[in-house]
Each structure stands twice: as structure tokens, then as C-alpha cells.
Design an enzyme around this catalytic site. Structure first.
Site, PDB file in Angstrom:
ATOM      1  N   LYS A 191     -32.143   7.818  10.195  1.00  0.00           N
ATOM      2  CA  LYS A 191     -32.092   6.357  10.284  1.00  0.00           C
ATOM      3  C   LYS A 191     -31.954   5.788   8.876  1.00  0.00           C
ATOM      4  O   LYS A 191     -32.888   5.791   8.083  1.00  0.00           O
ATOM      5  CB  LYS A 191     -33.347   5.771  10.941  1.00  0.00           C
ATOM      6  N   GLU A 267     -41.935  10.473   0.508  1.00  0.00           N
ATOM      7  CA  GLU A 267     -41.566  10.168  -0.888  1.00  0.00           C
ATOM      8  C   GLU A 267     -41.683   8.668  -1.024  1.00  0.00           C
ATOM      9  O   GLU A 267     -40.847   7.934  -0.483  1.00  0.00           O
ATOM     10  CB  GLU A 267     -40.119  10.581  -1.173  1.00  0.00           C
ATOM     11  N   CYS A 302     -37.237   4.430  -7.485  1.00  0.00           N
ATOM     12  CA  CYS A 302     -38.653   4.702  -7.205  1.00  0.00           C
ATOM     13  C   CYS A 302     -39.375   5.200  -8.437  1.00  0.00           C
ATOM     14  O   CYS A 302     -40.537   4.897  -8.661  1.00  0.00           O
ATOM     15  CB  CYS A 302     -38.767   5.718  -6.086  1.00  0.00           C
ATOM     16  N   GLU A 400     -45.522  -2.236  -7.653  1.00  0.00           N
ATOM     17  CA  GLU A 400     -44.128  -1.817  -7.781  1.00  0.00           C
ATOM     18  C   GLU A 400     -43.237  -3.037  -7.540  1.00  0.00           C
ATOM     19  O   GLU A 400     -43.250  -3.622  -6.458  1.00  0.00           O
ATOM     20  CB  GLU A 400     -43.818  -0.732  -6.743  1.00  0.00           C
TER      21      GLU A 400
HETATM   22  P1  NAD Z   1     -39.138   0.509   3.078  1.00  0.00           P
HETATM   23  O1  NAD Z   1     -40.363   1.310   3.135  1.00  0.00           O
HETATM   24  O2  NAD Z   1     -39.211  -0.930   3.387  1.00  0.00           O
HETATM   25  O3  NAD Z   1     -38.029   1.098   4.060  1.00  0.00           O
HETATM   26  C1  NAD Z   1     -37.679   2.450   4.033  1.00  0.00           C
HETATM   27  C2  NAD Z   1     -37.183   2.854   5.393  1.00  0.00           C
HETATM   28  O4  NAD Z   1     -38.257   2.692   6.325  1.00  0.00           O
HETATM   29  C3  NAD Z   1     -36.032   1.999   5.919  1.00  0.00           C
HETATM   30  O5  NAD Z   1     -35.125   2.824   6.619  1.00  0.00           O
HETATM   31  C4  NAD Z   1     -36.723   1.044   6.866  1.00  0.00           C
HETATM   32  O6  NAD Z   1     -35.894   0.579   7.904  1.00  0.00           O
HETATM   33  C5  NAD Z   1     -37.841   1.896   7.419  1.00  0.00           C
HETATM   34  N1  NAD Z   1     -38.971   1.099   7.888  1.00  0.00           N
HETATM   35  C6  NAD Z   1     -39.384  -0.116   7.437  1.00  0.00           C
HETATM   36  N2  NAD Z   1     -40.444  -0.539   8.144  1.00  0.00           N
HETATM   37  C7  NAD Z   1     -40.718   0.412   9.081  1.00  0.00           C
HETATM   38  C8  NAD Z   1     -41.698   0.548  10.099  1.00  0.00           C
HETATM   39  N3  NAD Z   1     -42.593  -0.401  10.324  1.00  0.00           N
HETATM   40  N4  NAD Z   1     -41.678   1.668  10.853  1.00  0.00           N
HETATM   41  C9  NAD Z   1     -40.754   2.625  10.633  1.00  0.00           C
HETATM   42  N5  NAD Z   1     -39.794   2.543   9.699  1.00  0.00           N
HETATM   43  C10 NAD Z   1     -39.777   1.451   8.913  1.00  0.00           C
HETATM   44  O7  NAD Z   1     -38.530   0.773   1.629  1.00  0.00           O
HETATM   45  P2  NAD Z   1     -37.221   0.139   0.995  1.00  0.00           P
HETATM   46  O8  NAD Z   1     -37.514  -1.291   0.691  1.00  0.00           O
HETATM   47  O9  NAD Z   1     -36.023   0.473   1.812  1.00  0.00           O
HETATM   48  O10 NAD Z   1     -37.102   0.982  -0.348  1.00  0.00           O
HETATM   49  C11 NAD Z   1     -37.876   0.731  -1.446  1.00  0.00           C
HETATM   50  C12 NAD Z   1     -39.059   1.684  -1.512  1.00  0.00           C
HETATM   51  O11 NAD Z   1     -38.615   3.029  -1.443  1.00  0.00           O
HETATM   52  C13 NAD Z   1     -39.786   1.574  -2.821  1.00  0.00           C
HETATM   53  O12 NAD Z   1     -41.162   1.543  -2.586  1.00  0.00           O
HETATM   54  C14 NAD Z   1     -39.403   2.844  -3.552  1.00  0.00           C
HETATM   55  O13 NAD Z   1     -40.322   3.270  -4.509  1.00  0.00           O
HETATM   56  C15 NAD Z   1     -39.260   3.805  -2.440  1.00  0.00           C
HETATM   57  N6  NAD Z   1     -38.444   4.955  -2.848  1.00  0.00           N
HETATM   58  C16 NAD Z   1     -39.059   6.150  -3.099  1.00  0.00           C
HETATM   59  C17 NAD Z   1     -38.321   7.249  -3.522  1.00  0.00           C
HETATM   60  C18 NAD Z   1     -38.980   8.576  -3.814  1.00  0.00           C
HETATM   61  O14 NAD Z   1     -38.297   9.586  -3.845  1.00  0.00           O
HETATM   62  N7  NAD Z   1     -40.285   8.626  -4.023  1.00  0.00           N
HETATM   63  C19 NAD Z   1     -36.944   7.135  -3.685  1.00  0.00           C
HETATM   64  C20 NAD Z   1     -36.341   5.914  -3.418  1.00  0.00           C
HETATM   65  C21 NAD Z   1     -37.106   4.826  -2.990  1.00  0.00           C
END
Ligand code: NAD
Length: 496
Positions: A191, A267, A302, A400
Site C-alpha cells: 500500500k 522503520e 527520516c 520531527e
Molecule cells: P505516515 O505514518 O503518515 O504514513 C505512512 C504510511 O502509513 C502511508 O502509506 C499511510 O497511508 C499509512 N497510514 C497512515 N495512517 C494509517 C493508519 N491509521 N493505519 C494504517 N496505515 C496508515 O507517514 P508519512 O507522512 O507518509 O511519512 C513521513 C514519516 O515517515 C516520517 O515520520 C518519517 O520519519 C518516516 N520515514 C521513516 C523512514 C525510515 O526508514 N525510518 C523512511 C522514510 C520515512
């Protein structure tokens, strides 16, 4: 052959035709509900596509397809060498379709197209290649039982993997999950983030063309609260591999507890410290890396080096160098090869970042940037922004931001800076700049971070594990260790 900097991306973007349906069982299909959502270009506000808004019913259909494919062995029982050949073909197809994938990535989430063409897309190809090449070189184990027994320890694929990824590196984050999971013989339901589904949908089509059989890779676009949650709760998913925020990572732990106790690998976020000691012998290199560490990809990284901790005696000199570098990252049209920084992913994230900046203007000292801007009168753009004198307890030091905003503070001693660097809920990455070898080892050993870069920022490679301590996550992406997430160990004990 034209280089990425010479290519006419703007013209090419006029004719691009993004895939907009879910990819399930080897074909593009509408959401069962018929619902769609708009996919917008954050640099212009223009609509790119109406995307299938999938929900629990579509996730269920995709999981069934993945399960059937796994059980009948069309992929899972192929030899590692056969899977390798297909995955290497996929790596080649990604390279062959570089311009299209780079454009989709840039239009969808605002990053510089040249970065997508020179980093994201070749990076995805090289990760598939790395795992394809690795899979037929991994041996199982024979336990040292003694003469009258034979105990074999084998790695087996887990089954159906649910992968949920964010929007900041849509193709690469998907690839970090897909390459080891597929190489190991699993089926996957991916997804993508609702902000950036386009490259994953095209990747699914390329995977089929490479020879990954129908049902083995399904891509189901939709919102987190519907499609993402349904995948997390699905009773027939064996494992969730997630990249995204710490907040949503915690939801996945709870979804697993509420359903079938599926394995969950996370992650998540970071607030990575970048420590500059006065004995660093190349402050210009340190400043170049520190600026790239927070302004590359609009700071939507991230492991962004978002906290800069500078030894007091060099603080003024270093801040001046940082201000000069920040001026080189002014945002521009992401499709223009001369632009230095792209657009923020969407209006919501832009407002969120501006909320932090507005707070910082009263809590700290604004050194440069601090404004939302437009390019050609449109879009979600923010100037590279530096705050100095940031209190360790201020939101700018603790939360963050996920944007081009750097929080700078100073320190006097090694012990003090180690304590400050570790004083965070996160533990993803850290950097240390020093020419003192003993100090480099001493400080690196004490930093609680999954990756510590010395005289570099955010060193990352398929060869080394990537992931975090504390609330930055559970488990590691990349390297051979990633196979641990997508396989289970089976002991077969034969008594003679
Ligand atoms: P997010 O957590 O909002 O979304 C990530 C994914 O989760 C998306 O596909 C989203 O649709 C899904 N999601 C959102 N709410 C959900 C729920 N209630 N239930 C199930 N799935 C849900 O993150 P984002 O805004 O897309 O990305 C930014 C975040 O990602 C930052 O915190 C960043 O640090 C992190 N990130 C981490 C890494 C790593 O390797 N550690 C790499 C890239 C990004």
C-alpha cells in the site's frame, strides 16, 4: 545520450500517463466501491490522476490473490536462481524506464526530477539487483548435534507480506521492502502513501513484465485509515513491513495484537543529531554535508540531520558557513534541472512545517529562511530555514518536522553533547565530525542510533542495515539482515 540535466523534463511531463487503478492479481482494476481520490502535483496544484480509493474489500481481494499465489508455489517454490533471474530483469526494466519513473516521482511528491533520475530510480534498480544477486548465495545451517542426529535449520518465506510505505521516497521505500521480500519467495500486498501512489503502480506493471507471476505483487492504493488499517488487521497477512511515522507505527503494533499477531517491522521517525567538534579538520566539508543533510529532498528524510550541535568555539564560523550553504538550496520548479530544492509533498505538510517555523520565530533565533514561497505563482514551497540558539527542550529540538528546517545549538564538552544527542525518543541516525580517531570511536559507541556516520552525514548503502533504536523502529531494512524480516527459521531434526 542526454544526461538528466540535459533532458527536457517539462516537455516530457506534458504527455505522461500515470496508471491510476489498483494492481491486483496481475491486472489493473478499479476499487470495488468505484471510489477515487485526486492525485495532485504539489509544485503546481494540477491534478495528475484520479486514483482508485481502495478499502478493506480491495485489500481482502489482494490478500487472497497473494495467498493463492504463495500456496500454489508459482513463485515461492521457484529456485533462488530462477527468482534471481527475474529480479535482475526487473532491475534492468527500472533502468530502461528511468525517465518515466523519475518524472512520476517528481510530479507526484515534488522532489527534484534530477535527484529522482540520478538517485531514486538508479537506487531502486541497484537494490533489486543486490537482493537478486544475494538470494542464491545464502546457505542454510546444519546444527552441531553429534553423530546420531541431523538437525537442519532452514529459512523459509513467511507467506503474505503487507508493505505500507510513506511518500518521501515512494519508489525507494517500496523497493527496500519488495526486493528482499520477493527474493525470499514471499507474495506481497503493497500500500503506497495516498500522496504518492504513481511510481509503485508503474513498478507493479514492470514486475509483471520481468516475470514476477500474477498475484505475487499486488499494489493497492488508498488511505491509511482504510486500506492501511485493513492490511494491518487482516487475519491472513503474515507480516507487516512499515515505513512511516512513529505514531502510525504504533497503530500497526496494535492492529497485530487485535488480529492474528502478525510480525511487525517498523522503520519510523527520527530527529538525528549532527555533532561538529572543533577538532574537525574540514569545516567546509562538514558544512556541505550538514546542509545536504537537512535540505536534500526538502528535508523530507527520516534520517535528516535536523539537529546541528556545534562546539561553542567554532559556532559563529560554522553558522556563517551554514547560512551561505542554505542560500544555495532556494526552491524552484522541480522539473527544472537548475533548481536546488523542490516542492513540499502537499498543502497539509506545508502548513505543518510552517507551524513549526512560526513557533520557532518566537522560541529561537531565525538565522535565514522562514517563509513559504511560490514558484511561478503556485505550489507548496518553503525556504531553507535555520534557527540558532534552540533550547534542547524546545519543539524544534524534540519533534520531527520533516521539512527544510534546521535547529542549531552549541555545546562545551563531549559528555554534554553525547547526553544531548541521546536525549530524544528517536534513535535512527547520528553524525560526528572530528579528526580525533579515539574520539570518533568513543562518541560513536555511545550514540544510541541505528546508523552513526563519522565525517559524513547519513551514509547509507544496500550493504549495511538501516533502521532505528528506541521509537525509530523495530528491525532493519537493507543488507542481508533484511532477509530476517521476511523469512522464518525451521528446524528439521532427524534421529538416526
Ligand atoms: P505516515 O505514518 O503518515 O504514513 C505512512 C504510511 O502509513 C502511508 O502509506 C499511510 O497511508 C499509512 N497510514 C497512515 N495512517 C494509517 C493508519 N491509521 N493505519 C494504517 N496505515 C496508515 O507517514 P508519512 O507522512 O507518509 O511519512 C513521513 C514519516 O515517515 C516520517 O515520520 C518519517 O520519519 C518516516 N520515514 C521513516 C523512514 C525510515 O526508514 N525510518 C523512511 C522514510 C520515512
Amino acid at each position: 545520450m542526454q544526461t538528466a540535466a540535459e533532458y527536457d523534463w517539462i516537455k516530457s511531463a506534458e504527455t505522461i500517463q500515470p496508471r491510476n487503478k489498483a494492481f491486483i492479481d496481475g491486472t489493473f482494476v478499479d476499487a470495488l466501491s468505484g471510489e477515487t481520490f485526486e492525485c495532485l502535483n504539489p509544485a503546481t496544484g494540477a491534478k495528475l490522476a484520479d486514483i482508485a480509493a481502495c478499502d478493506a474489500a480491495d485489500i481482502d481481494r489482494a490478500v487472497k490473490s497473494a495467498r493463492t499465489a504463495f500456496e500454489d508455489g508459482r513463485w515461492s517454490s521457484k529456485s533462488p536462481a530462477d527468482r534471481k533471474a527475474v529480479i535482475l530483469k526487473l532491475a534492468d526494466l527500472i533502468r530502461d524506464n528511468m525517465t518515466e519513473l523519475a518524472l512520476l516521482e517528481s510530479l507526484d511528491m515534488g522532489k527534484l526530477v534530477v535527484d529522482a533520475a540520478t538517485s531514486d530510480v538508479p537506487g531502486a534498480a541497484s537494490i533489486f539487483q543486490w537482493y537478486g544477486e544475494a538470494i542464491d548465495k545464502i546457505y542454510d545451517e546444519i546444527a552441531p548435534t553429534g553423530q546420531n542426529d541431523l538437525a537442519m535449520v532452514r529459512r523459509e518465506p513467511l507467506g503474505v507480506i503487507g508493505a505500507v510505505v510513506p511518500w518521501n521516497f515512494p519508489l525507494d521505500m517500496a523497493t527496500w521492502k519488495l526486493a528482499p521480500a520477493l527474493a525470499m519467495g514471499n507474495s506481497v500486498v503493497l500500500k503506497p502513501a495516498e500522496q504518492s501512489p504513481l511510481s509503485a503502480l508503474r513498478l507493479a506493471e514492470l514486475a509483471l513484465e520481468a516475470g514476477i507471476p500474477e498475484g505475487v505483487l499486488n499494489v493497492v492504493p488508498g488511505f491509511g485509515e482504510t486500506a492501511g488499517k485493513a492490511l494491518g488487521l487482516h487475519p491472513d497477512v503474515d507480516c507487516i513491513t512499515f515505513t512511516g511515522s512513529t505514531e502510525v507505527g504504533k497503530y500497526f503494533l496494535s492492529y497485530a495484537g487485535q488480529s492474528n499477531m502478525k510480525q511487525v517491522w517498523l522503520e519510523c521517525g527520527g530527529k538525528s543529531p549532527n555533532i561538529i567538534f572543533a577538532d574537525c579538520d574540514d569545516l567546509d566539508a562538514a558544512a556541505d554535508a550538514a546542509a545536504a543533510g537537512i535540505f536534500f529532498n526538502q528535508g523530507e528524510v527520516c534520517s535528516a540531520a535536523s539537529r546541528l550541535l556545534v562546539e561553542s568555539s567554532i559556532a559563529d564560523v560554522f553558522l556563517e558557513k551554514m547560512t551561505e550553504r542554505a542560500a544555495r538550496y532556494m526552491p524552484g520548479n522541480p522539473l527544472d534541472p537548475n533548481s536546488a530544492m523542490g516542492a513540499i509533498v502537499d498543502e497539509t505538510q506545508t502548513r505543518r512545517i510552517m507551524g513549526f517555523i512560526d513557533h520557532g520565530k518566537s522560541s529561537s533565533r531565525l538565522v535565514c529562511g522562514g517563509e513559504r514561497v511560490t514558484v511561478d505563482g503556485k505550489g507548496c514551497f518553503i525556504q531553507p530555514t535555520i534557527f540558532a540558539d534552540v533550547d534542547p527542550d524546545d519543539r524544534l529540538s524534540r519533534e520531527e518536522i520533516f521539512g527544510p528546517v534546521l535547529a542549531v545549538s552549541t555545546f562545551e564538552t563531549e559528555d554534554e553533547v553525547i547526553a544531548r544527542a541521546n536525549d530524544t525518543i528517536y534513535g535512527l541516525a547520528a553524525s560526528v565530525w572530528t579528526s580525533n580517531l579515539s574520539r570518533a570511536h568513543r562518541v560513536s559507541a555511545k550514540l544510541r542510533a541505528g546508523s552513526v556516520s563519522v565525517n559524513a552525514v547519513d551514509a547509507v548503502s544496500p550493504m549495511t542495515p538501516f533502521g532505528g533504536f528506541k521509537q525509530s523502529g523495530i528491525g532493519r531494512d537493507l543488507s542481508l539482515h533484511a532477509f530476517d524480516k521476511f523469512s522464518g527459521l525451521k528446524t528439521t531434526w532427524i534421529k538416526f
